[in-house]
Design an enzyme around this catalytic site. Structure first.
Site, mmCIF file in Angstrom:
data_model
loop_
_atom_site.group_PDB
_atom_site.id
_atom_site.type_symbol
_atom_site.label_atom_id
_atom_site.label_comp_id
_atom_site.label_asym_id
_atom_site.label_seq_id
_atom_site.Cartn_x
_atom_site.Cartn_y
_atom_site.Cartn_z
ATOM 1 N N ASP A 97 42.920 42.687 45.778
ATOM 2 C CA ASP A 97 42.621 43.990 45.164
ATOM 3 C C ASP A 97 43.593 44.200 44.014
ATOM 4 O OD1 ASP A 97 42.282 46.629 44.486
ATOM 5 O OD2 ASP A 97 43.182 47.423 46.331
ATOM 6 N N SER A 140 42.506 54.287 48.948
ATOM 7 C CA SER A 140 42.587 54.419 47.509
ATOM 8 C C SER A 140 43.357 55.694 47.146
ATOM 9 C CB SER A 140 41.167 54.404 46.950
ATOM 10 O OG SER A 140 41.158 53.945 45.636
ATOM 11 N N HIS A 144 39.806 45.806 48.131
ATOM 12 C CA HIS A 144 40.121 47.238 48.133
ATOM 13 C C HIS A 144 39.590 47.964 49.377
ATOM 14 C CE1 HIS A 144 41.703 50.583 45.845
ATOM 15 N NE2 HIS A 144 40.568 51.250 45.879
#
Lengths: 489, 489
Positions: free
Chosen positions: B422, B181, B447
């Site tokens: 995602d 991320s 994700h």
């Protein structure tokens, strides 16, 4: 499509600068201090960009701005339709002023490169890009001078280039960044840090490996020594033996006064160090800027060797001074107190981040021993500026250790050009890193010689060096345009 | 020489964070907010590094330091003789605390990678690395929070890694940086900016192209929409039609109160936006963390589609809420006012430099229109922090535009891993840049799935993704060690 165009180019102020700590010469300027620049071409237009003071933080103060000068020659620029290349010359330690036509690399080679536009940018805190006052004022303000760093400087260049490409609708124009000496470091660092803004860099005489312990401390003075020794073994021997003669004389009663007389100093010497520093600098500058056709090292040695038979060592050294500086009524050997921008700025930069450890051992050069002591250096910086240097930050941020291992599978399109007679070449990149990260050096070349204006009298090896560089850059363009075509951008 | 070793790994706090401006979810955390981390393995040792506050300036204040936490698992490290690899997990927006065993990529694959040491570093201003007070205090101090930036954060990591390699005499140990991320962005940016410190990066679900106008604003919510539509066309239709029903009801007398009742809110809704934001977030989180084996999107749609025949739209939506959140006496739909570190920090980071323009047009998603307005966003940041965002700095400093053109002949050894379900994959690197700058994505992944701990129930495509990543990294090591051998370092 490709016109042959006339083209002008820029360079930065050619003042010498001396670090006032240690015996290191610390000059990192492309051109010899005595070269008088011609006037600015009419093709150059000056602009100012409202530059961010602090790119890396978001304090209220970070948002302050200053006016950063840049100069553009776009006389022959035909617009962005052809994605014509942009050359950006990076300002370094000096004002970007009177001295445009000296660096002639691009000027001379414009037709072969089908150049269209070139931009020269003033390094923050030099010339007319000093934020919030004169350099003297800001360098004495511990807060403001804190923003005077190389990372901020190349971030400035990034912002200006992004802005200009957008303004000119030239987003797909390939940018080549060019610089000499400290400006050459900035150019190669810029290519490494901002590959999305510049497709390549020509870094002339950029001693990016003269940090930490990558290059031996005596690298600089070893090359100076070799230059003199190759010019004349007897000249080298005379110089090598002269220091103890000076010391011995200086230790006698009235010895300093006697030395002042023999060297025709304009004012009496205070200590023998003044004389030795003067000579040290003369030899170093002669070696660094040992350019054709005169070759100052040969000139100095011509004086030393050419003195009448029977002349003693001091007499020969003085003959070298005269040969180098010309016949004068007296010779000024005291260090100038004039605080040139370069002195002021470079002194701060070397005391904050650009710690270049130039030193000498006891028998490795023709000079007296003067090892570089990081401790002493840091103390002297502390007393001048109240903050210590960060001697390892350059290699942490930009790298340098094991450069081939690191960059041979990373990075592309950088020329590290050098002349091996330039003492700073000892800290330059002289090994082939990869097919496109390349050293282009000449055995007989000196500091930044390749990017100076060419002359009829240039030796063939210099003509060749420039041709090779041009061919390499043309190859970068060819690949870039092919990529652009393939990717249908 | 190469032992098979057991190995532990780290990850960062798994709290959700919401930008409080615009309707963008802005979560950039590797793990679903509801996952409860297990306790820290005994193999992890915590250290503190005296970190420089400001790497890029040299003001007196720049020299201030703070204690930055890092955690090392070196239980099985046999020393530096073998130049054994070091894995560094980059902290992101949250404290580096309770939550080590979730990200299991390295843990699971240690034997195959012959790992020896791994280091996890806390992002400045999060967790126990907050300079000069609690995050709440410093985020309210306009001066201190100004140092809270991504460039400073990766410079922190550079300093710590250089320091640790020296301390461990492991200068030739190859370092791989890993993050998910926002931490994945940092990992890829680190490889680009500090290739001399890390030989490669695994950037999981890193939306480095979600800046400026590189990715369409509706990228995020388009993927959310597709996820639901692929799970069930009728579910998608129900959601798409629900917003106007809510609006219509809310406009009636007592409509809000009626909505509160139907959605069993723990406290009465103040506006219909509270409900809509709650649903918006639920759908987005379900899509972002649409992990096997439960697949939250399928769960929500199971509720919506599975409601008894004749159930109206609101009833179906509420059935989705119940399916997702479980049977409860009431549902809390008000935004929490608790200022978690992630909320505090991420809100500042997105308002200063990490401007991710997530928006929606009128008919491009199953959500109501909510275009991203840079102007409104900047105004809201100004009123919160007194300074405007710098929305173009990320692409100026790190690049992003025409990434293939820029990096295909520059850079190496970066894996951009993504799962196409995602929503942030819309801003990820999904095209092959070169033979070693590669996207590794799965059509059904979500994700940061690849760097989470593996499980017996993992689908084959996920097992494969991890295997491919491991093989690529092994290839990097093989080349690196061969280079080391060839260069006789």
């Amino acid at each position: 499509m490709k016109h042959q165009i006339s083209f002008g180019w820029l360079l930065l102020l050619s003042v010498t600068f001396f670090t006032t700590v240690s015996s290191a010469p610390g000059r990192l300027s492309p051109v010899h201090p005595k070269i008088k620049p011609a006037s600015v071409s009419e093709d150059f237009e000056t602009f100012f960009y409202t530059q961010t003071l602090d790119h890396f933080n978001y304090k209220p103060e970070s948002y302050r701005t200053f006016q950063q000068r840049y100069i553009i020659n776009s006389k022959h620029w035909g617009g962005a339709e052809e994605n014509a290349p942009i050359f950006a010359y990076f300002g370094e330690e000096g004002p970007l002023d009177e001295d445009l036509p000296i660096i002639g690399f691009l000027n001379d080679n414009a037709p072969r490169l089908t150049l269209r536009i070139n931009i020269s940018k003033q390094h923050r805190f030099y010339g007319k890009s000093v934020p919030f006052g004169t350099l003297d004022e800001v360098i004495n303000d511990e807060n403001t001078r804190g923003y005077f760093s190389s990372a901020q400087a190349i971030a400035d260049y990034a912002e200006v280039l992004v802005y200009l490409k957008e303004k000119l609708s030239a987003q797909n124009s390939p940018v080549i960044v060019i610089g000499g000496s400290y400006g050459g470091m900035l150019a190669s660092w810029f290519r490494l840090k901002y590959p999305h803004i510049a497709i390549g860099a020509l870094a002339s005489s950029a001693p990016i490996l003269y940090f930490d312990n990558i290059t031996p401390q005596d690298g600089y003075y070893s090359v100076v020594t070799n230059d003199f020794r190759e010019a004349s073994e007897s000249c080298y021997e005379t110089i090598r033996n002269s220091w103890s003669v000076i010391d011995e004389l200086a230790s006698r009663p009235n010895g300093i006064s006697f030395l002042s007389q023999r060297f025709k100093t304009c004012s009496p010497l205070g200590t023998s160090s003044e004389l030795k520093d003067y000579l040290d600098t003369m030899y170093a500058v002669a070696a660094q800027y040992n350019h054709p056709p005169t070759y100052p090292v040969t000139v100095v040695c011509g004086g030393i060797d050419g003195a009448p038979e029977g002349t003693d060592i001091l007499g020969r050294i003085f003959a070298g001074v005269v040969a180098y500086g010309g016949e004068r009524s007296c010779y000024e050997m005291k260090k100038s107190n004039s605080a040139s921008q370069t002195n002021l700025g470079w002194s701060w930069q070397t005391c904050s981040e650009l710690v270049i450890p130039i030193g000498r051992g006891s028998n490795d050069t023709m000079f007296p021993s003067a090892p570089f002591s990081l401790n002493d250096f840091a103390n002297s910086c502390m007393s001048k500026y109240g903050v210590p240097p960060r001697p390892h930050w350059v290699t942490t941020y930009y790298g340098g250790h094991d450069i081939k291992l690191v960059l041979q599978r990373f990075a592309s399109n950088i020329i590290f050009s050098n002349g091996l007679r330039d003492p700073y070449s000892s800290g330059g990149v002289l090994e082939k890193i990869s097919d496109s990260v390349l050293p282009i050096y000449t055995v007989n070349g000196s500091h930044c010689l390749d990017i100076l204006t060419s002359s009829q009298s240039d030796p063939q090896w210099l003509v060749m060096q420039r041709q090779v560089e041009i061919e390499i850059i043309r190859g970068w363009f060819a690949k870039y345009y092919a990529d652009l075509h393939t990717l249908q951008i």
